[in-house]
Design a protein around this motif. Sequence first.
Motif, short mmCIF file in Angstrom:
data_model
loop_
_atom_site.label_atom_id
_atom_site.label_comp_id
_atom_site.label_asym_id
_atom_site.label_seq_id
_atom_site.Cartn_x
_atom_site.Cartn_y
_atom_site.Cartn_z
N SER A 252 -54.91 11.91 -90.38
CA SER A 252 -56.31 12.08 -89.96
C SER A 252 -56.85 10.81 -89.32
O SER A 252 -57.54 10.86 -88.30
N ILE A 253 -56.52 9.67 -89.94
CA ILE A 253 -56.97 8.38 -89.39
C ILE A 253 -56.37 8.14 -88.01
O ILE A 253 -57.04 7.69 -87.09
N ALA A 254 -55.07 8.47 -87.89
CA ALA A 254 -54.39 8.30 -86.60
C ALA A 254 -55.03 9.17 -85.52
O ALA A 254 -55.23 8.73 -84.38
N GLN A 255 -55.38 10.41 -85.90
CA GLN A 255 -56.02 11.31 -84.95
C GLN A 255 -57.40 10.79 -84.55
O GLN A 255 -57.78 10.86 -83.38
N LYS A 256 -58.14 10.28 -85.54
CA LYS A 256 -59.46 9.73 -85.24
C LYS A 256 -59.34 8.50 -84.36
O LYS A 256 -60.14 8.30 -83.43
N ASP A 257 -58.32 7.66 -84.66
CA ASP A 257 -58.10 6.47 -83.82
C ASP A 257 -57.80 6.88 -82.38
O ASP A 257 -58.29 6.26 -81.43
N GLN A 258 -56.97 7.94 -82.25
CA GLN A 258 -56.63 8.42 -80.91
C GLN A 258 -57.86 8.94 -80.19
O GLN A 258 -58.05 8.70 -78.99
N THR A 259 -58.72 9.64 -80.95
CA THR A 259 -59.96 10.16 -80.37
C THR A 259 -60.85 9.02 -79.90
O THR A 259 -61.45 9.08 -78.82
N ILE A 260 -60.92 7.97 -80.74
CA ILE A 260 -61.74 6.80 -80.37
C ILE A 260 -61.20 6.14 -79.11
O ILE A 260 -61.95 5.76 -78.21
N VAL A 261 -59.86 6.02 -79.05
CA VAL A 261 -59.23 5.41 -77.86
C VAL A 261 -59.56 6.24 -76.62
O VAL A 261 -59.90 5.69 -75.56
N GLN A 262 -59.45 7.57 -76.75
CA GLN A 262 -59.74 8.44 -75.61
C GLN A 262 -61.20 8.32 -75.19
O GLN A 262 -61.50 8.29 -73.99
N LYS A 263 -62.10 8.25 -76.19
CA LYS A 263 -63.51 8.10 -75.86
C LYS A 263 -63.77 6.75 -75.18
O LYS A 263 -64.55 6.67 -74.22
N ASP A 264 -63.10 5.70 -75.69
CA ASP A 264 -63.25 4.38 -75.07
C ASP A 264 -62.76 4.41 -73.62
O ASP A 264 -63.38 3.80 -72.73
N GLN A 265 -61.64 5.10 -73.40
CA GLN A 265 -61.11 5.20 -72.04
C GLN A 265 -62.07 5.97 -71.14
O GLN A 265 -62.27 5.59 -69.97
N THR A 266 -62.66 7.04 -71.69
CA THR A 266 -63.63 7.82 -70.92
C THR A 266 -64.85 6.98 -70.57
O THR A 266 -65.34 7.00 -69.43
N ILE A 267 -65.33 6.23 -71.57
CA ILE A 267 -66.49 5.37 -71.33
C ILE A 267 -66.17 4.30 -70.29
O ILE A 267 -66.97 4.01 -69.40
N ALA A 268 -64.96 3.72 -70.42
CA ALA A 268 -64.55 2.69 -69.46
C ALA A 268 -64.47 3.26 -68.04
O ALA A 268 -64.87 2.61 -67.07
N GLN A 269 -63.95 4.50 -67.93
CA GLN A 269 -63.86 5.14 -66.62
C GLN A 269 -65.25 5.39 -66.04
O GLN A 269 -65.49 5.17 -64.85
N LYS A 270 -66.16 5.84 -66.90
CA LYS A 270 -67.54 6.07 -66.44
C LYS A 270 -68.20 4.76 -66.03
O LYS A 270 -68.95 4.71 -65.05
N ASP A 271 -67.92 3.70 -66.80
CA ASP A 271 -68.47 2.38 -66.44
C ASP A 271 -67.96 1.93 -65.07
O ASP A 271 -68.72 1.38 -64.26
N ARG A 272 -66.65 2.17 -64.83
CA ARG A 272 -66.09 1.80 -63.53
C ARG A 272 -66.72 2.62 -62.41
O ARG A 272 -67.01 2.10 -61.32
N THR A 273 -66.94 3.92 -62.69
CA THR A 273 -67.57 4.78 -61.68
C THR A 273 -68.98 4.31 -61.36
O THR A 273 -69.39 4.24 -60.19
N ILE A 274 -69.72 3.96 -62.42
CA ILE A 274 -71.09 3.46 -62.22
C ILE A 274 -71.08 2.16 -61.43
O ILE A 274 -71.89 1.95 -60.53
N ALA A 275 -70.12 1.28 -61.78
CA ALA A 275 -70.02 0.00 -61.07
C ALA A 275 -69.70 0.22 -59.59
O ALA A 275 -70.26 -0.45 -58.70
N ASP A 276 -68.78 1.18 -59.32
CA ASP A 276 -68.43 1.48 -57.92
C ASP A 276 -69.64 2.02 -57.16
O ASP A 276 -69.88 1.66 -56.00
N LEU A 277 -70.39 2.91 -57.83
CA LEU A 277 -71.58 3.48 -57.19
C LEU A 277 -72.62 2.40 -56.90
O LEU A 277 -73.24 2.38 -55.83
N ASN A 278 -72.79 1.50 -57.88
CA ASN A 278 -73.75 0.40 -57.67
C ASN A 278 -73.34 -0.48 -56.50
O ASN A 278 -74.18 -0.92 -55.71
N GLN A 279 -72.01 -0.72 -56.42
CA GLN A 279 -71.51 -1.54 -55.31
C GLN A 279 -71.74 -0.85 -53.97
O GLN A 279 -72.15 -1.49 -52.99
N LYS A 280 -71.49 0.47 -53.95
CA LYS A 280 -71.70 1.22 -52.71
C LYS A 280 -73.18 1.24 -52.32
O LYS A 280 -73.53 1.16 -51.14
#
Length: 323
Positions: A159-187
């Motif tokens: 269960s902990i491993a699954q939650k850790d994986q979920t957290i990693v996936q959420k972090d990756q999603t957040i990071a991707q959204k941050d990059r998208t926002i940064a790209d939009l701001n730059q544009k």
Amino acid sequence: MAQTIFNHLNDDQKTGTKHIYFNQSQSQPYISGEELYINDYNASGQQLNGELDLGSFPNFHKITFHYAIRFNILESIDISKNEKLSRIVIDGQNSGFLESNSFTLLVKEIQLDRIIVSYYENKGSWLKIEKYLRKQTIIPYRLVEDKKLEAEVANLKQSIAQKDQTIVQKDQTIAQKDRTIADLNQKIQQTPTLSQFQELNNIVLSCTDLDFNRLKQEIKKLKLKDFNPHFQEQKNHFEQLTSTTKNKAGDSLTAILDLFLQTNKQIIDSENVSSNSYTQGQLQGQLVTCKTLLQTKFTPDELQNLLNKQKELKELEKQSAIL
């Protein structure tokens, strides 16, 4: 096996037992109220031996050992399944308890800090001692596997491993959204605003109303005004360099030089379109062959300079086509 001594007891008697008393006597086990009495000798005078499992008595919470019992050939008493057991008592003055008994308690890890052992110890006078099973030394014990606990631990880890994986996936999603926002701001920062277009229009067209197409044409004219002389200068320079190189090559190598430049032109053109690796390999091989033949009269630097100038002119031609 010691386990057969319970064969005469029914299920109700077993589930109704709340206290087990190991007694110094000679008879088969018997029930009195909620107490089960187990004697160290059976009715035939044989001492209890082998392994004794109390798992069939799920509800008892206390064990009492008579201080003078003689379980010196009984191997073990298994209490690992008795989750309600909370107290073990050795009644009376039991100085010879260890010498008279050789059995080992089979327990789970969790029971070591749950079960209290009560006994008497001679310290000049007999004192009552109470210690957790883990701390006492009067009754030896051995841990058994707790499969239920191990399964729970395994499930918890999963269960902990699954939650850790979920957290990693959420972090990756957040990071991707941050990059998208940064790209939009730059544009956004790079995209001219209407006021900037108006300012540019005022500079180029002297404060006329904003007309993007007209502004675009005027900017092209200004660009061409500066670009054309530079382009013509570079073109003349390359043609002069080519002519000088051909004169130096002589009649014997002029055709090779033409093929050399033509091959390089094809390579430059192929960089801007999709071409297969086989064709690229053929062109590169042909270029190397020509270069090898030309090195009889030219240094590698001279030949590379000629190729570089040709590429620079091709880039200017592309810009000219856009303008």
